[in-house]
Write an enzyme that holds these catalytic residues in place. Structure first.
Site, PDB file in Angstrom:
ATOM      1  N   ASP A   8       0.854  -1.182   0.000  1.00  0.00           N
ATOM      2  CA  ASP A   8       0.000   0.000   0.000  1.00  0.00           C
ATOM      3  C   ASP A   8       0.890   1.233   0.000  1.00  0.00           C
ATOM      4  OD1 ASP A   8      -2.024  -1.796   0.174  1.00  0.00           O
ATOM      5  OD2 ASP A   8      -2.816  -1.112   2.102  1.00  0.00           O
ATOM      6  N   ASP A 129     -15.355  -2.709  -1.917  1.00  0.00           N
ATOM      7  CA  ASP A 129     -15.037  -2.455  -0.513  1.00  0.00           C
ATOM      8  C   ASP A 129     -16.346  -2.171   0.212  1.00  0.00           C
ATOM      9  OD1 ASP A 129     -12.387  -2.517  -1.428  1.00  0.00           O
ATOM     10  OD2 ASP A 129     -12.415  -0.361  -1.819  1.00  0.00           O
TER      11      ASP A 129
END
EC number: 5.3.1.16
Length: 239
Positions: A8, A129
């Site tokens: 990330d 998500d």
């Protein structure tokens, strides 16, 4: 089942967030390309990259770090975060990315997902998500009334390579993935489902594998913290 180590990216560094909060970022390294190479050397088959700044900005922000990773490894990489138009999709795939992940745009402009999946077979995934079964967009900042399964089903005939399902409340919390919800999604659709969020132990990985319907799992913090040994995990998942 494929294990996807996660890198990330925030401000050019490798970080992990807690439940998607940018202010709750833990920095794990300032050389993403070296981290990617370490994962490759351990035997991983894929890498999962996220441009966190890009997810909020709606356009690529950590392009230099991603390009450095692509130049440093030979394993395929998938990238999500801020990819919201055809030009960006084409640009990333031309630079050697194996797969783009479309998240926010899958809700706001599903026609783009279909167009991209048709133009680039096998190279377009949809990132879904969710909190409590409802889809969140724009770096998880915006919660919608769209249900996860409904959104996933809407792409069943589009040629999407995979659905990456993240339970936001589990992400980065080291509390285990939402196996029940992920398995239910995988059984409800014919697109391969990759689990993300909360994968924090070998027990989590084997439980996901043992559903026999989940095609992959993404893990970040647990690999950096040492809660999961990558080489051991990869060997176990081959069994």
């Amino acid at each position: 089942m494929i294990l996807y180590p996660a890198i990330d990216l925030k401000d050019g560094q490798c970080v992990r967030l807690l439940r998607g909060e940018m202010e709750a970022a833990t920095v794990f390294g300032d050389d993403p390309a070296a981290q990617a190479k370490a994962f490759e050397d351990a035997g991983c088959e894929w890498l999962h990259l996220v441009d966190l700044n890009g997810a909020f900005a709606g356009a690529p922000v950590n392009a230099a770090a991603v390009e450095a990773i692509l130049a440093n490894v030979t394993v395929p990489c998938q990238l999500g975060g801020g990819i919201r138009d055809m030009a960006t999709i084409e640009a990333w795939l031309s630079k050697g990315l194996a797969r783009v992940i479309l998240g926010t745009v899958a809700v706001e402009n599903p026609a783009l997902v279909r167009e991209a999946a048709m133009a680039f077979p096998g190279k377009v995934a949809v990132g879904i998500d969710a909190r409590n079964g409802r889809v969140a967009t724009k770096g998880w900042a915006n919660e919608t009334d769209v249900m996860v399964t409904d959104l996933a089903r809407s792409f069943e005939d589009a040629g999407v390579a995979a659905i990456i399902y993240t339970d936001i409340d589990r992400d980065g919390a080291m509390q285990g993935p939402n196996i029940q919800a992920t398995e239910a999604l995988a059984r409800a659709i014919n697109i391969p489902v990759i689990a993300s969020g909360g994968v924090s132990s070998m027990a989590d990985l084997t439980a996901l594998r043992d559903t026999q319907v989940i095609s992959g799992a993404i893990s970040g913090r647990a690999l950096y913290d040492g809660a999961i040994d990558l080489a051991t995990a990869l060997e176990t998942l081959k069994l």
